[in-house]
Design a protein around this motif. Structure first.
Motif, mmCIF file in Angstrom:
data_model
loop_
_atom_site.group_PDB
_atom_site.id
_atom_site.type_symbol
_atom_site.label_atom_id
_atom_site.label_comp_id
_atom_site.label_asym_id
_atom_site.label_seq_id
_atom_site.Cartn_x
_atom_site.Cartn_y
_atom_site.Cartn_z
ATOM 1 N N ILE A 165 0.828 -1.215 0.000
ATOM 2 C CA ILE A 165 0.000 0.000 0.000
ATOM 3 C C ILE A 165 0.863 1.267 0.000
ATOM 4 C CG2 ILE A 165 -1.990 -1.129 1.063
ATOM 5 C CD1 ILE A 165 -1.155 0.200 3.729
ATOM 6 N N LYS A 191 2.403 -4.895 3.498
ATOM 7 C CA LYS A 191 3.641 -4.089 3.517
ATOM 8 C C LYS A 191 3.225 -2.630 3.386
ATOM 9 C CE LYS A 191 6.608 -2.173 1.399
ATOM 10 N NZ LYS A 191 6.843 -0.727 1.639
ATOM 11 N N GLU A 194 6.891 3.019 3.345
ATOM 12 C CA GLU A 194 7.919 3.419 4.310
ATOM 13 C C GLU A 194 7.676 4.822 4.855
ATOM 14 O OE1 GLU A 194 8.116 2.242 1.263
ATOM 15 O OE2 GLU A 194 9.991 2.778 0.247
ATOM 16 N N SER A 245 2.425 3.750 -7.613
ATOM 17 C CA SER A 245 2.697 4.395 -8.899
ATOM 18 C C SER A 245 2.684 3.367 -10.044
ATOM 19 C CB SER A 245 4.057 5.081 -8.847
ATOM 20 O OG SER A 245 5.052 4.093 -8.683
ATOM 21 N N THR A 248 6.064 1.420 -10.344
ATOM 22 C CA THR A 248 6.201 0.302 -9.405
ATOM 23 C C THR A 248 5.224 -0.816 -9.762
ATOM 24 O OG1 THR A 248 6.835 1.884 -7.704
ATOM 25 C CG2 THR A 248 6.274 -0.307 -6.958
#
Ligand code: ADP
Length: 498
Positions: A165, A191, A194, A245, A248
């Motif tokens: 996410i 996950k 960060e 994005s 990614t």
């Protein structure tokens, strides 16, 4: 490493600002690497918390736990029991409403008014998915050999889900993956991004309190290139649900090829928001402005390509610019704040480089166009709500996703030409139409290639209404029944009756 400041919920065990454990198999354990990373408050630039850094090894441990739970105890849970757990989790989210809102605001910057609104939506979603848990069923199929065969379908959970996410709505994004997974009987390895791991980790605690059995929800914070990539590639993950994005997203699809896991992608956009001269212009000004400026432009479906009919273009874009200038930008914890900071210094650099680019390309910033540095704003990552006028279709600021509070205003005359121009983007997530002419609205709604069309509103959302993309905005839908189906396999059963 500098010490994190106390967080504003003093009795909580994370009050010292450290989230040093990860959730695997129902227990809070240390990350294998022993490493931590820093989470920065984007409104102040100060260290907010230190977070355990999950690695490939931790992802592997989490997937093993998720598989064990999926094959074992969780598979014995009846639909109504899964429903009860989801409802209990929703009640706990509701009880911790203020804390979760503040935590999101601190971690990613969005104003408290917005994070409180997101909490409400997240609650609605959890309860919607709880309802779905007892509504999953296959079909009886009238095949063309009725005397010979009876056939029906069963719907079964797809298995272990890797949920990756983003940071722009951490709690809502986590719930958008965990909700359908638990409703269908899947297990999850989540996950978080960060930049914003804190609320998902806190959600993990609430999940245990709600009675989610060990291994059903595992939460491994860490970096995308390590933990995220390991989850996308893991041979024992059955599905990856990714939001982020498009670049990614492409890596995730490539990584998924090893075991051909199912992938759903909710990616970026460069959504057209179209204003006709016959619209209720007051409504349209506010809608067009907040359709981009909300969350400082950090929403995937932001209506950043603002197409305005030529005869009202000058007046309309001026009004949007005035609207933008009046918005209160500041620390999201202040209840008066309407626009918070961007999430990170990296995002600030990216957005300000697009502001420079817009000017170089010949667009005119009639509102904003700069970083804000007065007083306390200097410490954080604030950008003024920006309106670029005189934008033409092939400028990069009209084609690329900026993910900041930046409107690119473009004029149009002819509706057929408008359709072609609105669709000439690699994305297809959201779109808006402002008009009092219902025929025109329907015609355009059919012609625009995007997963959502909002008429005389922007970014309306509901747990029952599907949301997702066309083209490079991804595939799969979140919310609605199709979302639940994305977490299910269909099995056909044949009975020979002849
Ligand atoms: P953004 O540019 O908005 O941060 P990203 O797509 O980079 O969006 O990030 C969204 C999520 O994807 C984050 O949780 C991030 O850690 C994760 N991520 C980043 N790179 C990868 C990767 N190569 N594989 C899997 N996940 C990744």
């Amino acid at each position: 490493m500098t010490k994190a400041k106390a967080l504003p919920f003093a009795r909580h065990k994370y009050a010292d600002g450290s989230f040093k454990k990860i959730l695997i198999d129902g227990k809070w354990v240390s990350a294998a690497s022993g490493k931590e990373f820093e989470s920065i408050n984007p409104a102040t630039g100060e260290l907010l918390a230190t977070v355990a850094e999950g690695s490939e090894e931790d992802i592997d441990r989490a997937v093993i736990a998720a598989r064990r739970a999926f094959d074992g105890p969780w598979s014995k849970f009846k639909p109504f029991e899964r429903q009860e757990i989801l409802l209990r989790l929703a009640d706990l989210v509701e009880r911790h409403f203020d804390e979760l809102s503040a935590l999101d605001t601190l971690d990613m910057g969005a104003p408290i008014s917005r994070t409180r609104g997101s909490r409400r939506r997240a609650l609605g979603m959890l309860r919607y998915y709880a309802g779905q848990a007892t509504s999953i069923h296959g079909e009886t199929i009238h095949n063309s050999q009725p005397g010979d065969f009876f056939s029906y379908t069963l719907k079964e959970p797809v298995g272990v889900v890797g949920a990756i996410i983003p940071w722009n709505g951490p709690l809502g994004a986590a719930i958008w993956k965990i909700g359908p997974a638990l409703a269908t009987g899947c297990t999850v390895v989540l996950k978080p991004a960060e930049e914003a791991s804190l609320t998902p980790l806190r959600l993990g605690e609430l999940a245990l309190e709600a009675g989610v059995p060990p291994g059903v929800i595992n939460i491994v914070p860490g970096f995308g290139e390590t933990a995220g990539a390991a989850l996308a590639a893991h041979p024992d993950v059955d599905k990856v649900a990714f939001t982020g994005s498009h670049v990614t997203g492409q890596s995730v699809v490539k990584a998924s090829a090893g075991n051909l896991k199912r992938v759903s992608l909710e990616l970026g956009g460069k959504s057209p928001d179209v204003v006709f001269a016959d619209a209720d212009l007051e409504l349209a000004v506010a809608g067009a402005a907040m359709g981009v400026f909300a969350n400082s432009g950090q929403t995937c479906s932001a209506g950043t390509r603002l197409f305005v009919e030529r005869r009202i273009y000058a007046e309309f874009v001026d009004r949007v610019a005035e609207f933008g200038k009046r918005l209160r930008v500041g620390n999201g914890l202040d209840p008066e704040t309407q626009i918070g900071p961007l999430v990170s210094e990296q995002q600030l650099d990216r957005v300000t480089s697009y502001l420079d680019l817009g000017r170089q390309e010949g667009a005119r910033a009639i509102a904003g166009g700069t970083r804000l540095k007065e007083g306390a704003l200097a410490q954080g990552y604030f950008v003024a709500p920006t309106v670029f006028a005189d934008v033409v279709d092939d400028m990069r600021i009209a084609q690329e996703e900026i993910f900041g509070p930046v409107i690119s205003a473009i004029s149009f005359e002819d509706i057929d030409e408008l359709v072609r121009r609105a669709n000439s983007t690699m994305f297809g997530l959201g779109s808006g139409i402002w008009t009092r002419d219902v025929s025109k609205a329907h015609r355009l709604a059919g012609a625009i290639r995007a997963g959502s069309v909002w008429v005389n509103c922007y970014q309306a959302m509901d747990p029952a209404v599907p949301f997702g993309g066309y083209k490079m905005s991804g595939y799969g839908r979140e919310s609605g029944l199709q979302h639940v189906d994305d977490y299910l396999n269909v099995k056909a059963v044949w009975i020979k009756t002849a």
